[in-house]
Write an enzyme that holds these catalytic residues in place. Structure first.
Site, PDB file in Angstrom:
ATOM      1  N   SER A   1       9.692   3.849   5.602  1.00 49.57           N
ATOM      2  CA  SER A   1      10.342   4.557   4.483  1.00 49.57           C
ATOM      3  C   SER A   1       9.456   5.708   3.889  1.00 49.57           C
ATOM      4  O   SER A   1      10.021   6.470   3.232  1.00 49.57           O
ATOM      5  CB  SER A   1      10.841   3.603   3.479  1.00 49.57           C
ATOM      6  OG  SER A   1       9.633   2.887   2.588  1.00 49.57           O
TER       7      SER A   1
ATOM      8  N   SER B   1       6.137   1.104   6.511  1.00 48.99           N
ATOM      9  CA  SER B   1       6.560   2.132   5.901  1.00 48.99           C
ATOM     10  C   SER B   1       5.662   3.173   5.665  1.00 48.99           C
ATOM     11  O   SER B   1       5.791   4.478   5.557  1.00 48.99           O
ATOM     12  CB  SER B   1       7.319   1.916   4.542  1.00 48.99           C
ATOM     13  OG  SER B   1       8.485   1.247   4.683  1.00 48.99           O
TER      14      SER B   1
ATOM     15  N   LYS C   1       5.406  10.025  -2.194  1.00 48.25           N
ATOM     16  CA  LYS C   1       6.629   9.488  -1.837  1.00 48.25           C
ATOM     17  C   LYS C   1       7.353   9.382  -3.115  1.00 48.25           C
ATOM     18  O   LYS C   1       7.110   8.944  -4.251  1.00 48.25           O
ATOM     19  CB  LYS C   1       6.363   7.997  -1.318  1.00 48.25           C
ATOM     20  CG  LYS C   1       7.521   7.441  -0.697  1.00 48.25           C
ATOM     21  CD  LYS C   1       7.305   6.076  -0.123  1.00 48.25           C
ATOM     22  CE  LYS C   1       8.401   5.098   0.358  1.00 48.25           C
ATOM     23  NZ  LYS C   1       7.935   3.977   1.042  1.00 48.25           N
TER      24      LYS C   1
END
EC number: 3.5.1.99
Length: 572
Positions: free
Chosen positions: A214, A238, A139
């Site tokens: 996210s 997320s 990420k």
């Protein structure tokens, strides 16, 4: 009196004019940064393609068809080299990126790291680490030396990290090779995946729908077979929501099972609800193998972060043949999920009962209070930190509702919450969530601690080992929906507030019967239900997962339960 009114209006007008002029200058400057960054990404992808093209197509296809376990074995016995693995996954990630816009940057040094590992492997004295040569996607907010961690803010582009985080160091020690970074929503505080710097990442099953957030870029990349395993972060769902939306598996461990020193956060300074890193993969068994090796060597992290306790992988908890007592629910009392999500839980319940486990109904207490406490603790300054960042940036259109909410003073929200509650009670609850002062914030922290005690007490009363429940309120919706239904994270944010370990395993897909029940039976009692129903129509074939959760340091029980569901569904 009239004079003062005119003076006030002139002052307000002058302030607004000054604000708009400043915003225009900021946007003009940042637009150039966006264009530069996107041009650089095109060059970066071209270079990754050049590297991947060094590998013979037939050989690349062979390696690309290996699952995690097979690739791990062939890297260990030397049938596949690290360089071949990296070049293969550069290629696969490019294909996934072209489909979903998941990648923000390829880590081109991955080829050099692979070459160095291959050279070491030629030495008779070299002992291959357990995950030797496995490509790892990351990420974008995770710190990698020499690479940005923008969190979707244009203002933070071209400010690369000066060192690897403790966890990235650890992954490299274990033989993993970070090979790309993946996209996030601006600010990380959303369950869509769009920002003004890198654009929108789409769902690999339907480009009109979001991949979640996210850690959405990870979900899209892995769901599109562009990576075998990646690392996301999770402060409200997320990791879990993207897994559910894209048909993959992942887990958010409790806070203390990973090091945090030197890491970043969406909102720094929030004590009781912190993000934690978590693996995301194409299946549960890959997550198990990853965490078995990481936590088996957790002293590496504990030695570098004294706040990370040396809690090792608990094989006896994972491999135990003792039957579990599992609590389940299909509706948390705050937001009824759509029919497919309820069905997935009931099917998983049946699989677990067939395996000999006891599965009983469980009622999570006071979810209305949970929603208020969660948003109050996450936006502990009333959203001002994030708002201040956004006002110095290009604001992503898909989070305009959230930004508007943060811009309205808390006391104004409180006043209007009362009439709003008469016609839209749940929105009224949300409007009372942001804190007014430190006294109220202290009360919120005390209430969270009391809620944790209450929840654990209920589990202990029924002698429950884990909880089974929906992963979200709906399958993957269109890209603008998460901002319109911000309270739709109740099924995941609960376990951040409790600091439980929680994971998601894919179970089924939306079918025609689910859609018929949605149309005929799903509530439309307020705007959020209406939006959710409309967004879910047309989602036949979209993936559906279930969530499994357990108290801190019992992640192995979560993974065991997820794995048993996976075996029951896939047979492997």
């Amino acid at each position: 009196m009239l004079f003062y009114v005119v003076l006030l209006l002139l002052g307000a007008g002058a302030y607004y004019y000054h604000f708009r002029i400043n915003r225009k200058k900021i946007i003009e400057r940042l637009d150039k940064v966006v264009q530069r960054k996107r041009d650089d990404l095109l060059k970066n992808v071209d270079e990754a393609r050049r590297i991947s093209d060094k590998l013979d197509t037939k050989r690349r296809d062979y390696i690309g068809n290996l699952d995690f376990e097979q690739l791990k074995e062939e890297l260990q016995n030397g049938s596949v080299t690290c360089v071949e693995a990296v070049r293969t996954y550069f290629h696969k990630a490019i294909l996934a990126h072209e489909k979903t816009n998941a990648v923000t940057c390829f880590i081109l040094e991955a080829e050099k790291q692979a070459e160095e590992l291959d050279e070491k492997a030629k030495l008779a004295s070299f002992v291959k680490p357990p995950m030797f040569g496995i490509p790892l996607s990351l990420k974008e907010c995770l710190k990698v030396k020499g690479y940005d961690t923008t969190r979707g803010f244009v203002q933070d582009a071209y400010r690369p990290s000066t060192e690897d985080s403790i966890q990235i160091e650890h992954y490299k020690k274990l033989g993993l090779i970070p090979f790309c970074q993946t996209n996030v929503p601006q600010s990380l505080l959303s369950y869509n995946c769009s920002n003004p710097l890198f654009g929108t990442t789409t769902n690999p099953f339907d480009s009109t729908r979001t991949c979640g957030g996210s850690s959405g870029g990870e979900g899209a990349l892995i769901g599109a077979k562009g990576s075998l395993i990646g690392i996301g972060t999770d402060v409200g769902g997320s990791v879990r929501i993207p897994c559910h939306f894209t048909g993959i598996a992942g887990i958010k461990p409790s806070k203390m099972r990973f090091a945090h020193r030197g890491g970043g956060a969406s909102v720094p300074g929030k004590p009781l609800i912190d993000a934690n890193d978590g693996p995301m993969a194409q299946d549960v068994k890959t997550n198990v193998e990853f965490l078995r090796n990481v936590w088996g060597d957790i002293d590496f992290q504990s030695d570098r972060d004294p706040y990370c306790p040396p809690v090792h992988w608990n094989e006896s908890l994972y491999s135990s043949e003792k039957k579990l007592r599992i609590g389940y629910y299909i509706d948390d009392g705050w937001f009824t999920p759509t029919p497919a999500l309820q069905r997935a839980v009931l099917e998983s319940k049946k699989h677990l009962e067939n395996a000999g486990h006891t599965v009983i109904l469980f009622h999570p207490p006071r979810l209305t209070d949970v929603i208020q406490l969660y948003f109050r603790a996450v936006c502990l300054d009333g959203g001002q930190y994030v708002l201040n960042k956004l006002l110095k940036d290009i604001i992503e259109p898909t989070i305009h509702f959230q930004v508007t909410l943060w811009m309205v003073p808390t006391w104004v929200q409180r006043i209007f919450s009362y009439p709003v509650s008469l016609v839209f009670p749940r929105m009224g609850v949300l409007m009372k969530s942001l804190t007014r002062d430190t006294f109220e914030l202290r009360e919120a922290y005390a209430d969270i601690e009391a809620y944790r005690e209450e929840y654990v007490g209920l589990m202990m009363k029924d002698n429950l080992d884990v909880i089974l429940c929906p992963a979200s309120i709906m399958p993957a919706p269109q890209h603008d929906i998460p901002s319109k239904v911000v309270s739709g994270v109740s099924y995941t944010c609960l376990y951040n507030l409790l600091d439980f370990g929680a994971g998601v395993v894919p179970v089924t897909t939306v079918n025609k019967s689910d859609e018929e029940k949605l149309i005929n039976e799903y509530p439309e009692t307020d705007k959020w239900y209406q939006i959710t129903k409309k967004a879910t129509i047309g989602s036949i074939g979209m993936p559906i997962g279930v969530q499994v959760a357990a108290p801190p340091f019992r992640e192995e029980a979560v993974l065991r339960t997820m794995r048993e569901i996976e075996i029951a569904i896939t047979g492997k």
